[in-house]
Write a protein that holds these residues in place. Structure first.
Motif, mmCIF file in Angstrom:
data_model
loop_
_atom_site.group_PDB
_atom_site.id
_atom_site.type_symbol
_atom_site.label_atom_id
_atom_site.label_comp_id
_atom_site.label_asym_id
_atom_site.label_seq_id
_atom_site.Cartn_x
_atom_site.Cartn_y
_atom_site.Cartn_z
ATOM 1 N N ASP A 1 -4.627 4.556 -11.396
ATOM 2 C CA ASP A 1 -3.562 4.694 -10.654
ATOM 3 C C ASP A 1 -3.192 3.198 -10.152
ATOM 4 N N TYR A 2 -3.710 2.231 -9.900
ATOM 5 C CA TYR A 2 -3.334 1.127 -9.439
ATOM 6 C C TYR A 2 -4.417 0.103 -9.306
ATOM 7 N N GLN A 3 -4.038 -1.095 -9.075
ATOM 8 C CA GLN A 3 -5.009 -2.245 -8.894
ATOM 9 C C GLN A 3 -5.185 -2.584 -7.593
ATOM 10 N N GLY A 4 -6.298 -2.603 -6.926
ATOM 11 C CA GLY A 4 -6.521 -2.885 -5.616
ATOM 12 C C GLY A 4 -7.713 -3.538 -5.235
ATOM 13 N N THR A 5 -7.996 -4.339 -4.305
ATOM 14 C CA THR A 5 -9.286 -5.091 -3.930
ATOM 15 C C THR A 5 -10.005 -4.449 -2.890
ATOM 16 N N GLY A 6 -9.410 -3.648 -2.189
ATOM 17 C CA GLY A 6 -10.065 -3.007 -1.077
ATOM 18 C C GLY A 6 -10.025 -3.924 0.288
ATOM 19 N N LEU A 7 -9.294 -4.941 0.197
ATOM 20 C CA LEU A 7 -9.329 -6.028 1.155
ATOM 21 C C LEU A 7 -8.011 -5.957 1.997
ATOM 22 N N GLY A 8 -7.027 -5.448 1.285
ATOM 23 C CA GLY A 8 -5.640 -5.585 2.291
ATOM 24 C C GLY A 8 -5.690 -5.024 3.668
ATOM 25 N N LEU A 9 -6.303 -3.687 3.857
ATOM 26 C CA LEU A 9 -6.308 -3.349 5.409
ATOM 27 C C LEU A 9 -7.324 -4.245 6.124
ATOM 28 N N SER A 10 -8.372 -4.796 5.505
ATOM 29 C CA SER A 10 -9.412 -5.535 6.252
ATOM 30 C C SER A 10 -8.668 -6.954 6.775
ATOM 31 N N GLY B 1 -10.970 7.277 -2.876
ATOM 32 C CA GLY B 1 -10.634 8.438 -3.779
ATOM 33 C C GLY B 1 -9.487 7.985 -4.951
ATOM 34 N N ARG B 2 -9.708 6.918 -5.193
ATOM 35 C CA ARG B 2 -8.486 6.365 -6.142
ATOM 36 C C ARG B 2 -9.096 6.352 -7.594
ATOM 37 N N LYS B 3 -8.281 6.781 -8.599
ATOM 38 C CA LYS B 3 -8.658 6.394 -9.842
ATOM 39 C C LYS B 3 -8.184 4.939 -10.423
ATOM 40 N N ASN C 1 0.799 -1.250 -0.006
ATOM 41 C CA ASN C 1 -0.191 -0.018 -0.084
ATOM 42 C C ASN C 1 0.948 1.355 -0.110
ATOM 43 N N ALA C 2 1.656 1.223 0.827
ATOM 44 C CA ALA C 2 2.771 2.428 1.025
ATOM 45 C C ALA C 2 3.553 2.801 -0.325
ATOM 46 N N LEU C 3 3.823 1.577 -1.084
ATOM 47 C CA LEU C 3 4.450 1.663 -2.164
ATOM 48 C C LEU C 3 3.598 2.311 -3.511
ATOM 49 N N SER D 1 1.530 6.718 8.261
ATOM 50 C CA SER D 1 2.229 5.969 9.131
ATOM 51 C C SER D 1 1.408 4.766 9.923
ATOM 52 N N PHE D 2 1.640 3.647 9.767
ATOM 53 C CA PHE D 2 0.958 2.424 10.368
ATOM 54 C C PHE D 2 1.912 2.020 11.285
ATOM 55 N N SER D 3 1.113 1.709 12.458
ATOM 56 C CA SER D 3 2.058 0.805 13.399
ATOM 57 C C SER D 3 1.320 -0.210 14.194
ATOM 58 N N VAL E 1 0.675 10.137 -0.578
ATOM 59 C CA VAL E 1 -0.549 11.077 -0.854
ATOM 60 C C VAL E 1 -1.198 11.195 0.683
ATOM 61 N N GLY E 2 -1.258 10.340 1.547
ATOM 62 C CA GLY E 2 -1.633 10.523 2.713
ATOM 63 C C GLY E 2 -3.217 10.226 2.715
ATOM 64 N N ILE E 3 -3.762 9.955 3.865
ATOM 65 C CA ILE E 3 -5.332 9.636 4.055
ATOM 66 C C ILE E 3 -6.029 10.788 4.780
ATOM 67 N N ALA E 4 -7.073 11.258 4.187
ATOM 68 C CA ALA E 4 -8.004 12.160 4.879
ATOM 69 C C ALA E 4 -8.481 11.729 6.331
ATOM 70 N N ILE F 1 6.212 3.406 7.393
ATOM 71 C CA ILE F 1 6.050 4.932 7.120
ATOM 72 C C ILE F 1 6.168 5.342 5.630
ATOM 73 N N ASP F 2 5.364 5.962 4.987
ATOM 74 C CA ASP F 2 5.740 6.477 3.852
ATOM 75 C C ASP F 2 5.505 8.133 3.565
ATOM 76 N N ASN F 3 6.141 8.905 2.569
ATOM 77 C CA ASN F 3 5.695 10.238 2.381
ATOM 78 C C ASN F 3 4.911 10.226 1.188
HETATM 79 P P1 ADP Z 1 -6.417 -1.795 -1.585
HETATM 80 O O1 ADP Z 1 -6.143 -3.273 -1.843
HETATM 81 O O2 ADP Z 1 -7.367 -1.133 -2.365
HETATM 82 O O3 ADP Z 1 -5.069 -1.345 -1.202
HETATM 83 P P2 ADP Z 1 -6.800 -1.675 1.290
HETATM 84 O O4 ADP Z 1 -7.380 -2.076 1.966
HETATM 85 O O5 ADP Z 1 -5.279 -1.945 1.439
HETATM 86 O O6 ADP Z 1 -7.220 -1.876 -0.327
HETATM 87 O O7 ADP Z 1 -6.603 0.012 1.251
HETATM 88 C C1 ADP Z 1 -7.943 0.880 1.370
HETATM 89 C C2 ADP Z 1 -7.631 2.160 1.006
HETATM 90 O O8 ADP Z 1 -6.968 2.711 1.920
HETATM 91 C C3 ADP Z 1 -6.929 2.339 -0.455
HETATM 92 O O9 ADP Z 1 -7.769 2.394 -1.484
HETATM 93 C C4 ADP Z 1 -6.320 3.745 -0.023
HETATM 94 O O10 ADP Z 1 -7.108 4.690 -0.348
HETATM 95 C C5 ADP Z 1 -6.017 3.823 1.261
HETATM 96 N N1 ADP Z 1 -4.601 3.695 1.954
HETATM 97 C C6 ADP Z 1 -4.026 2.405 2.552
HETATM 98 N N2 ADP Z 1 -2.903 2.814 2.762
HETATM 99 C C7 ADP Z 1 -2.418 3.922 2.209
HETATM 100 C C8 ADP Z 1 -1.315 4.580 2.245
HETATM 101 N N3 ADP Z 1 -0.073 4.055 2.768
HETATM 102 N N4 ADP Z 1 -1.150 5.917 1.861
HETATM 103 C C9 ADP Z 1 -2.370 6.210 1.309
HETATM 104 N N5 ADP Z 1 -3.721 5.855 0.959
HETATM 105 C C10 ADP Z 1 -3.720 4.466 1.755
#
Ligand code: ADP
Length: 728
Positions: free
Chosen positions: A542-551, A537-539, A484-486, A575-577, A519-522, A515-517
């Motif tokens: 921009d990237y491929q993602g499932t929205g499952l990662g953080l879950s 807010g991703r186009k 995600n950070a990358l 920054s995630f910790s 776009v950040g998260i609102a 920690i990354d520098n």
């Molecule tokens: P995805 O597989 O789409 O990345 P995640 O559950 O991993 O799904 O992330 C959900 C959303 O959280 C992402 O779509 C992104 O908008 C935001 N996000 C997660 N990590 C970061 C990060 N390091 N910087 C900015 N936005 C992030």
């Protein structure tokens, strides 16, 4: 005595109400009461008091039965007039008052006018209480005016004048006298004529107008004599005599007084006769009054008890209704509860069924996806190995990336499902934290290059070399966060920091920071992103993602008993910790390492039978096996496997589970029935937990899930073969 004149006056009123009565009587019983009342009127007219009282008594009883206030009032009035006429003044007052009370209740104005007028007469002529008489007359006049009863109004005016003149209040009486003089025609009756004339005579006498007074008195006397109306004539003589005496004509006054005395004696004789004839009747009158009283009391009592019993009936009905309602509500509630229970049970069954279906669905889909993906990943690897010149091919690396991505998506969904159903148990493996993190860094190098990011690693030297814990789940957490950070950082830096947070006996708490520098998260999105399938807010491009990662990260950390912290500012980075405890036990670690070494040192050549229906997978598995210098045979289905096993011996069988004709379980069962003890490893795209029970009961020795790390497969193969040989 004045009775006759007033009885006449009373009867006129009686006739009025008798007419009204006939108009109102419209039912049989009402007609009967009306008839009796009319008869009572007629008998009273004939001065047949006995019969009149008898009929009115009966009518009164019926009127009470009918609860007809008008008829009750009218019969009381007839009874009162009877008593009035019979000289029983107090009893008459008693019944007039009763009549008046019921007349007020029925609010019949003509009746009230008549009764008040009768009371006026009684107080004026019988009781000589002129003031009270005037009050009743005025009351009567008020009712008469409401209904415009002209004759009655005129007569009442006449009586009021007479009453005022009687108490020598000529001034008060004058307006009433003027009214009658003006409306003489309304009076209709000779006796009224006499009264009107001598009242005018009295007025002028008081005014000292002897001529006018004389004139009126003489006119009154002449009308009286000519019509033989003695009742009023005596008053004319008396008042004329008083006037003559006043003006000094004593002789003439005396003559008129004689005339007065003569008529009075006549009338007194008549009265005496009447009194004598009703003398024996008096006791009966008392008795009658008591009877009448009793009727009313009885009726009132009856009415009260009826009312009481009605109230009781009404209360009973109301209470019954309430009970009925309560019972209905109770029954409804019980039914509803039953229904709700049934519905709940059904809902539970449906939910359970749905959950089972969902699990089945997910595992089927995963299986169906994993099988071809196994082929894609395997062939890509083969291509890269066989054609080293293609290793620089962008297309091939994209293919590899996409295949791996798809595989990870399937694994993610499966994993989330497993965690949600509490089917994930953390494993204990030995690992070196630096190795793991470097491996993660390397595996994500493609991604870091893509966005021109640098990955910086900072590992606390206090952390022991080997730790024990579920390194695969830790890697999964880190992979998700670092990737995600990358993804969300361009031309920037991603830092992976691991610190030793604290040590509790053998537990080493590692604190991770990614920690990354980027776009950040609102702030508004920070709590949402841990939900399933949430992407903020991703186009698309921009990237491929499932929205499952953080879950998954959140849920996996939950398994470790940990939580994730997030700090982020739009544009500044994220920054995630989190903190995870791992075990540090050098003895245990040594053992695990030894085991691994033993497994991997095998150099024997084994003969493997692959039972697999999918051609691509046959190819991939065969390649992997042969790469380790093992020999292998491939068959498409279970029957062919049984066939070949009859002829040849194998060191191990790799058995696909999902095959047409005969599945892997059935094939294994039949192999075991042939008494073949060759170890069988299920090579399947199913989730291991799902098939373990069935696999064991069929006689399968171990399960390996596709796609797999070849090392893992060889580890299992050599372990199983050695074990079987040792036993054998
Ligand atoms: P995805 O597989 O789409 O990345 P995640 O559950 O991993 O799904 O992330 C959900 C959303 O959280 C992402 O779509 C992104 O908008 C935001 N996000 C997660 N990590 C970061 C990060 N390091 N910087 C900015 N936005 C992030």
């Amino acid at each position: 005595m004045p009775h006759y004149r007033f009885c006449f006056f009373i009867f006129i009123f009686l006739n009025i109400f008798c007419h009204e009565l006939s108009a109102q009587a419209n039912t049989v019983s009402l007609a009967k009461v009306k008839d009796l009342t009319q008869k009572a009127c007629d008998y009273l007219d004939e001065t047949n008091y006995e019969k009149s009282l008898q009929k009115s008594g009966m009518a009164l009883q019926y009127a009470f039965d009918l609860k007809n206030d008008t008829l009750i009032s009218r019969n009381y009035n007839i009874i009162a007039i009877n008593f009035h006429d019979l000289g029983e003044v107090d009893k008459a007052v008693f019944f007039y008052n009763k009549a008046l009370a019921y007349a007020e209740r029925s609010n019949i104005v003509s009746l009230r006018m008549m009764i008040t007028s009768n009371l006026g007469n009684l107080f004026f002529f019988e009781k000589k209480l002129y003031g009270t008489g005037i009050t009743y007359y005025k009351e009567s006049l008020k009712f008469g005016k409401q209904q415009k009863y002209l004759k009655e109004i005129a007569i009442t005016n006449l009586n009021i004048v007479w009453s005022y003149f009687k108490i020598e209040n000529y001034k008060e009486g004058l307006p009433y006298l003027r009214y009658i003089n003006k409306h003489q025609n309304d009076l209709e009756g000779k006796s009224n004529d006499i009264a009107l004339n001598f009242l005018n005579g009295m007025y002028w006498a008081n005014e000292n107008n002897a001529v006018k007074a004389n004139e009126y008195f003489l006119k009154a006397i002449s009308v009286g004599e000519s019509k033989d109306e003695k009742t009023d004539l005596i008053y004319a003589y008396l008042e004329y005599s008083k006037f003559l005496n006043k003006i000094g004509k004593s002789e003439e006054a005396y003559k008129n007084l004689l005339s007065y005395s003569k008529i009075r004696d006549e009338l007194t004789d008549k009265e005496k006769l009447k009194r004598a004839s009703i003398a024996g009747f008096n006791r009966e009158l008392d008795e009658y009054k008591r009877e009448i009283d009793k009727i009313e009391n009885e009726k009132i009592e009856q009415y009260r008890s009826l009312k009481k019993s009605r109230i009781i009936v009404v209360l009973f009905v109301i209470i019954s209704l309430i009970f009925l309602l309560l019972i209905i509500t109770l029954i409804k509630n019980i039914r509803l509860k039953k229904k709700a229970n049934i519905e709940l049970l059904q809902a539970k069954e449906i939910a359970e069924e749905a959950s089972l279906l969902k699990t089945q669905f997910i595992s089927t889909i995963s299986h169906e996806l994993r099988t071809p993906l196994y082929g894609v990943v395997g062939i890509t690897n083969m291509l890269l190995e066989e054609h080293k010149e293609l290793s620089q091919s962008q297309h091939l690396s994209s293919l590899k990336f996409s295949a791996r991505y798809l595989l990870s998506l399937v694994n993610d969904i499966l994993q989330i499902n497993k965690i949600e159903e509490n089917r994930v148990i953390l494993e204990n493996l030995t690992f070196n934290i630096s190795d793991e993190i470097i491996m993660i860094k390397n595996s994500l190098s493609f991604l870091s290059q893509k966005n021109n990011n640098k990955i910086k690693i900072d590992i606390d030297p206090c952390i022991p070399e080997y730790l024990i814990g579920d390194k695969l789940r830790l890697a999964q957490i880190l992979m998700n966060l670092v990737s995600n950070a990358l993804k969300f950082t361009k031309d920037g830096e991603v830092e992976i920091i691991v610190k030793l947070n604290k040590v509790e006996e053998k537990k080493y708490f590692l604190e991770f920071h990614i920690i990354d520098n980027g776009v950040g998260i609102a702030v508004v999105d920070q709590s949402k992103i841990f939900e399933k399938f949430v992407q903020v807010g991703r186009k698309e491009e921009d990237y491929q993602g499932t929205g499952l990662g953080l879950s998954i990260v959140k849920r996996l950390l939950g398994l470790f008993g940990s939580t994730i912290n997030l700090e982020s500012d739009i544009g500044a980075g994220t920054s995630f910790s989190f903190v995870i405890p791992f075990e540090h036990d050098p003895q245990k670690t040594r053992k695990i390492i030894d085991e691994i070494e033993v497994d991997l040192t095998s150099s024997e050549v084994y003969k493997i039978l692959i039972v697999e229906d999918n051609l691509i997978n046959q190819l991939v598995t065969k390649k992997i096996i042969e790469k380790n210098n093992y020999v292998c045979e491939v068959v498409d289905d279970g029957f062919k496997a049984l066939e070949i096993l009859e002829k040849e011996n194998f060191d191990l069988i790799l058995m696909d589970i999902n095959m047409p004709l005969m599945n892997g379980f059935e094939t294994t069962k039949r192999i075991r029935l042939q008494d073949i003890k060759t170890p069988i490893v299920a090579l399947t795209a199913f989730d291991k937990d799902e098939i373990t029970d069935e696999a064991i009961s069929a006689g399968i020795n171990d399960i390996i899930v596709k796609p797999f790390e070849p090392v893992k497969l060889f580890k299992i193969i050599s372990y199983l073969i050695k074990e079987t040989k040792n036993v054998g």
